[in-house]
Every structure is written in C-alpha cells, then in structure tokens.
Design a protein around this motif. Structure first.
Motif: not given
Ligand SMILES: *[C@@H]1O[C@H](CO)[C@@H](O)[C@H](O)[C@H]1NC(C)=O
Ligand SMILES: *[C@@H]1O[C@H](CO)[C@@H](O)[C@H](O)[C@H]1NC(C)=O
Length: 249
Positions: A184-185, A187-193, A207-210, A225-228
């Motif tokens: 998973v990714r 995003y903040h607007n179009s920016k990948l966080i 898995m967890s994150n914050g 959700l990242v392919s595949p």
C-alpha cells in the motif's frame, strides 16, 4: 467589702492613671471602714483595725492580679487581631486567584467549543481479499466507524482536510495467505508519503504505520493498493485507516 464591689472599683481603675486609681481605692477602703465602724461598734478598735489592714492588702493583691491579667489579655487580643487580619488578606488574595482561574477556564471552554473537530476511523471491507489488480487503485474504506467533520468520503476513499492544521494518520493492513504480498501507499495530494510492503513467514500477516502531516484546507489524503498486491478484510475489521486533527494552524 464584697467581691462585686472590688470588681467595680477595679473596672473604674482601668480607666484611670495609677495615682488616681490609688486614691479611689483608698477612699473605698476608708468608706468601707466607716460602715464597719457604724455597724460593728461592739467590736474592739484593735481587732477592727487589724482586720481592715488585712482586707486592704487583699484588695490590692487582687487588683494587681486583675490588672496583670488585663494587660496580658490586651496583648493576646492584639496578637489575634493581627492574625485575623493576615488570614483576611490571604483569603482575598485567594479569591482573586480563583476568579481569574474561573475566567481562564471559561476562555478555554469557549476556545474548545470553537475548535474544529476532525477525526475519522474506517474499516476496509467485509468482502475478503481486494486485488490483485492490473493498476494501482485508491482504497475505498466502506466501514465508517466515525467521521467527525465529514472529511472522509466513503464513495471516493479520499479524506479532504476541512481546516488547515497538523493531522495524524495511521493504518493497519492484514493478509491471510502467504502466497499474497501486501503493498500500500499513502498519498498527500499527489505526493507519495510512504510505501509499505509485507509478507510474513507465518500464515497471518499484519502491517501498521503512522505519520503526522501538515495540511492546508482542501488538501487530500488517501491510500492506494499497489498493483499486483493484495489486502484482506472481513467482518472482524482486520484492515483499518484512522486520522485526526492534532491542532489547527
Ligand atoms: C495479525 O493479526 C491477526 C488478528 O488481528 C492475528 O491473529 C495474527 O496473529 C497477526 N499476525 C502477526 C504475524 O502478527
Ligand atoms: C467491525 O465493525 C463493525 C462496525 O462497522 C462492528 O459492528 C463489528 O462488531 C466489528 N467487528 C468486530 C469483530 O469487532
């Protein structure tokens, strides 16, 4: 001379100077002597005078004692009055502090009431596994546990910031089969966080994150959700996404 007479004379003496008081006492003794002489003329002069001397000595001793007691009482009274005054001062100082604290509490309450309330908590789906897809897809968390401020839109899966401020976001994802990686990714607007992948050696994997982000009004935050890869959820709410406003700016 009776005790009550002595006391009256004593009270009179308190308001007089020492020599004036002595005169009053001497006169009183003389008067007393006269009355005794009138009433008790049967008794011999010798017996009479020796008795009067002892009475006058008694009266003096008693008066002195009472005078000393009064001086002591006056001193005590002054002492206690100053203590009372001190307590009164402390009391009024405390009253000032209490009323200023009450005003501060009122102000904080008003600020709190005006404070924007933004918080959401979501479960992903009851449908089991999502993915694998041929392209990345925005995750639509369909179970809305809470959505204060209505910033999260379950139709798009996108959180839109209703106020400029500092926000906290966290997520947990779950899979139930070793053959499938999670990916998973955020995003903040179009920016990948951040990107998170996981494949545990056990049957279950989590898995967890914050992250804390500063958002302007109408900024968006969402998860992809990242392919595949895949993620899993059911009625047990394994996969969740939560965010809230820490403080406005
Ligand atoms: C993942 O979470 C599930 C339930 O939430 C638990 O049963 C499982 O043991 C966890 N697996 C790991 C590797 O932590
Ligand atoms: C999952 O969330 C729903 C609310 O959407 C709740 O009714 C249900 O009890 C939760 N399931 C578990 C296992 O906690």
């Amino acid at each position: 001379m009776r005790r009550s007479d002595v006391f009256q004379i004593f009270l009179l003496c308190l308001s007089l100077t020492h020599s004036e008081a002595e005169m009053v006492i001497e006169n009183a003794i003389a008067l007393d002597q006269d009355s005794h002489l009138e009433i008790q003329d049967v008794k011999t002069n010798h017996v009479e005078s020796s008795r009067e001397i002892s009475i006058s000595v008694d009266i003096w001793a008693e008066l002195k004692e009472l005078r000393d007691m009064t001086i002591q009482l006056k001193a005590d009274l002054v002492h206690y009055l100053s203590k009372i005054e001190k307590v009164e001062q402390e009391k009024s100082a405390l009253e000032v502090r209490i009323s200023s604290t009450e005003m501060e509490i009122k102000e904080i309450k008003m600020q709190n009431a005006d404070r924007p309330k933004v918080a959401f908590s979501l479960g992903l789906t009851n449908a089991g596994r999502l993915g694998p897809y041929s392209t990345d897809v925005t995750l639509k968390f369909s179970k809305v546990f809470s959505n204060f401020g209505q910033g999260y839109n379950p139709n798009t899966g996108i959180f839109t910031s209703p106020v400029r401020g500092v926000y906290y976001f966290r997520f947990t994802f779950f899979e139930v089969d070793n053959a499938n990686w999670m990916g998973v990714r955020l995003y903040h607007n179009s920016k990948l966080i951040m990107i998170n992948y996981d494949r545990s050696s056990s049957y279950y994997e989590n898995m967890s994150n914050g992250v804390i982000l500063q958002l302007n009004i109408d900024d968006v935050v969402y998860m992809v959700l990242v392919s595949p890869y895949t993620v899993f959820d059911d009625h047990r709410n394994y996969s969740t996404f939560t965010g809230f406003l820490l403080f406005p700016l």
